[in-house]
Design an enzyme around this catalytic site. Structure first.
Site, PDB file in Angstrom:
ATOM      1  N   TYR A 141      21.105  21.619  -5.119  1.00 39.39           N
ATOM      2  CA  TYR A 141      21.161  22.223  -6.445  1.00 39.39           C
ATOM      3  C   TYR A 141      20.123  23.328  -6.619  1.00 39.39           C
ATOM      4  CZ  TYR A 141      24.288  18.714  -8.507  1.00 39.39           C
ATOM      5  OH  TYR A 141      25.357  17.920  -8.838  1.00 39.39           O
ATOM      6  N   LYS A 191      22.956  11.130   4.841  1.00 42.71           N
ATOM      7  CA  LYS A 191      23.896  11.583   5.874  1.00 42.71           C
ATOM      8  C   LYS A 191      23.043  11.945   7.088  1.00 42.71           C
ATOM      9  CE  LYS A 191      28.072  12.907   7.227  1.00 42.71           C
ATOM     10  NZ  LYS A 191      29.185  11.960   7.463  1.00 42.71           N
ATOM     11  N   ASP A 223      29.320   8.638   3.355  1.00 46.80           N
ATOM     12  CA  ASP A 223      30.782   8.463   3.388  1.00 46.80           C
ATOM     13  C   ASP A 223      31.150   6.986   3.334  1.00 46.80           C
ATOM     14  OD1 ASP A 223      29.571   8.370   5.882  1.00 46.80           O
ATOM     15  OD2 ASP A 223      31.066   9.574   6.935  1.00 46.80           O
ATOM     16  N   ASP A 247      25.314  12.566  -7.691  1.00 45.44           N
ATOM     17  CA  ASP A 247      26.263  13.113  -8.668  1.00 45.44           C
ATOM     18  C   ASP A 247      27.664  12.582  -8.368  1.00 45.44           C
ATOM     19  OD1 ASP A 247      27.284  14.805 -10.716  1.00 45.44           O
ATOM     20  OD2 ASP A 247      27.909  16.226  -9.177  1.00 45.44           O
ATOM     21  N   ASP A 251      30.075   9.385 -10.503  1.00 44.51           N
ATOM     22  CA  ASP A 251      31.409   9.554 -11.102  1.00 44.51           C
ATOM     23  C   ASP A 251      32.353   8.520 -10.495  1.00 44.51           C
ATOM     24  OD1 ASP A 251      30.635  11.749 -12.660  1.00 44.51           O
ATOM     25  OD2 ASP A 251      32.447  12.895 -12.194  1.00 44.51           O
TER      26      ASP A 251
HETATM   27  C1  IPM Z   1      25.904  15.578 -14.121  1.00 43.40           C
HETATM   28  C2  IPM Z   1      26.617  16.910 -14.082  1.00 43.40           C
HETATM   29  C3  IPM Z   1      25.652  18.014 -13.734  1.00 43.40           C
HETATM   30  C4  IPM Z   1      25.138  17.731 -12.341  1.00 43.40           C
HETATM   31  C5  IPM Z   1      26.192  19.442 -13.830  1.00 43.40           C
HETATM   32  C6  IPM Z   1      26.813  19.745 -15.151  1.00 43.40           C
HETATM   33  C7  IPM Z   1      25.140  20.445 -13.524  1.00 43.40           C
HETATM   34  O1  IPM Z   1      27.718  16.847 -13.232  1.00 43.40           O
HETATM   35  O2  IPM Z   1      24.912  15.453 -14.854  1.00 43.40           O
HETATM   36  O3  IPM Z   1      26.347  14.642 -13.458  1.00 43.40           O
HETATM   37  O4  IPM Z   1      25.829  18.027 -11.351  1.00 43.40           O
HETATM   38  O5  IPM Z   1      24.037  17.205 -12.224  1.00 43.40           O
HETATM   39 MN    MN Z   2      28.171  14.856 -12.530  1.00 45.58          MN
END
Ligand code: IPM
Ligand code: MN
Ligand code: NAD
Length: 361
Positions: A141, A191, A223, A247, A251
């Site tokens: 990032y 990784k 992975d 990240d 999700d």
């Molecule tokens: C999160 C989001 C952010 C990230 C983006 C919006 C920069 O996806 O907080 O999970 O990748 O950290």
């Molecule tokens: Mn995110």
């Protein structure tokens, strides 16, 4: 007690879920005699439109002086031009960097009442209680160089993954400390079979682990970790990982809990607030959900539970945090669900029910 909170509603569903959460917080404040002073500031796309910058100076200043920060989400199709010089997401990244919020805590718990909301088999979800500790201010990032350029007449792009041993060590210590208060297991995800950064990560984590003999440490490649998260999620206690992997894996983890709309997060670093507690940034893990923005149906749970983390970590209000979490659990238990969880209730109806449950306890 009086606390200063900065609110950063942001874009898309951000303002809807933050205003719902503030309503709940103000009810809690009345019940527990707290003075929660709020100041709303701009971040993301709305800040770009108003001030020409995704993180205006005034917002940074207010955040530095706050006791804690509550954020909705940033970004959306309006600002998605790939050639744009500035993007809403830079506002959030710059804020994390400015406040040195290197540790992003993302708890993933399965509420038994929501087991049927997950596409996974119910037997896979029993006993799931994971805390992902995501490094938040390093890696791909932020590494330099990061740019677009031309070479031999062809357009190219570069992003760089960089980590220093110090950056890895401080987030590893955070993960080990937190594991000590849980089931005393850390799974470090990397990784290391491909990435130099991951090899430094693994060696540094092994070194830090020597100071924590009571904690069991294991290493898993990212992975395989993605696969184990949905096949044997109960094996995980604390997952420690770098920025990008964290990240993506969180999700994925939200599917264990039932929806993207319900996972909270807390980002902490070394800065303290006026209570001598961490000056933290609290936000749901999801984004601005442009597909449902403005419809009034966003699930505010992730933001409300982020506010509970705010009360606990930045204000030291454990009882109040627990009361808020209980009110959310009761609301879900009584069958009040937003559409993302298969229900038909809207944001407002869900919020009103949480407030009612707060009062009843
Ligand atoms: C999160 C989001 C952010 C990230 C983006 C919006 C920069 O996806 O907080 O999970 O990748 O950290
Ligand atoms: Mn995110
Ligand atoms: P998203 O998380 O916004 O949405 C993914 C899916 O989950 C969508 O179908 C959405 O409707 C649903 N969803 C998310 N939150 C929900 C909620 N509270 N209630 C009900 N449903 C919910 O991810 P995306 O669509 O990939 O990204 C949209 C924008 O959000 C992008 O601009 C992205 O950069 C941004 N984003 C911001 C943050 C943040 O501010 N922390 C996090 C992730 C993405």
């Amino acid at each position: 007690m009086k606390a200063n909170l900065v609110l950063l509603p942001g874009d898309g569903i951000g303002p809807e879920i933050v205003s719902a959460t503030v309503e709940v917080l103000q009810k809690l404040a009345a019940l527990y005699k707290l003075d929660l002073v709020t100041k709303e500031c701009a971040i993301g796309g709305i800040a770009l439109d108003t001030y020409g910058l995704p993180l205006p100076e005034e917002t940074i200043h207010a955040c530095h002086n706050a006791d804690a920060i509550l954020l909705g989400a940033v970004g959306g199709p309006k600002w998605d031009d790939p050639n744009a010089k500035l993007r809403p997401e830079q506002g959030l990244l710059s804020l994390r960097k400015a406040l040195e919020l290197f540790g992003n805590l993302r708890p993933v718990k399965v509420n038994p009442d929501l087991i049927e909301a997950s596409p996974l088999k119910p037997e896979r979800l029993k006993g799931v209680d994971v805390l992902v500790v995501r490094e938040l201010t390093g890696g791909l990032y932020f590494g330099q160089p990061k740019r677009r350029y031309f070479e031999n007449g062809e357009e190219k792009a570069v992003d760089s993954m960089t980590y220093s041993a110090g950056e890895i060590e401080r987030v590893a210590r955070l993960a080990f400390d937190l594991a000590g208060k849980r089931r005393r297991k850390v799974t470090s995800v990397d990784k290391a079979n491909v990435l130099e950064c991951s090899r430094l990560w693994r060696q540094t984590v092994n070194r830090v682990a020597k100071d924590y003999p009571e904690i069991t440490l294991e290493h898993i490649l990212v992975d395989a970790a993605a696969m184990y998260l949905v096949t044997r999620p109960e094996l995980f206690d604390v997952i420690l990982t770098e920025n990008m992997f964290g990240d993506i894996l969180t999700d994925e983890s939200s599917i264990l809990a039932g929806s993207m709309g319900i996972l909270p997060s807390a980002s902490v670093g070394n800065h303290s607030n006026s209570f001598g507690k961490p000056l933290g940034l609290y936000e749901p893990i999801h984004g601005s959900a442009p597909d449902i923005a403005g419809k009034g149906i966003a699930n505010p749970t992730g933001t409300i539970l982020s506010a509970a983390l705010l009360l606990r970590y930045s204000l030291g209000l454990d009882a109040e945090a627990a009361a808020l979490e209980k009110a959310v659990e009761q609301t879900i238990a009584s069958g009040i669900r937003t559409p993302d969880l298969g229900g038909q209730y809207n944001t407002r109806e869900f919020t009103v029910e949480v407030i009612k449950n707060l009062q009843a306890n």
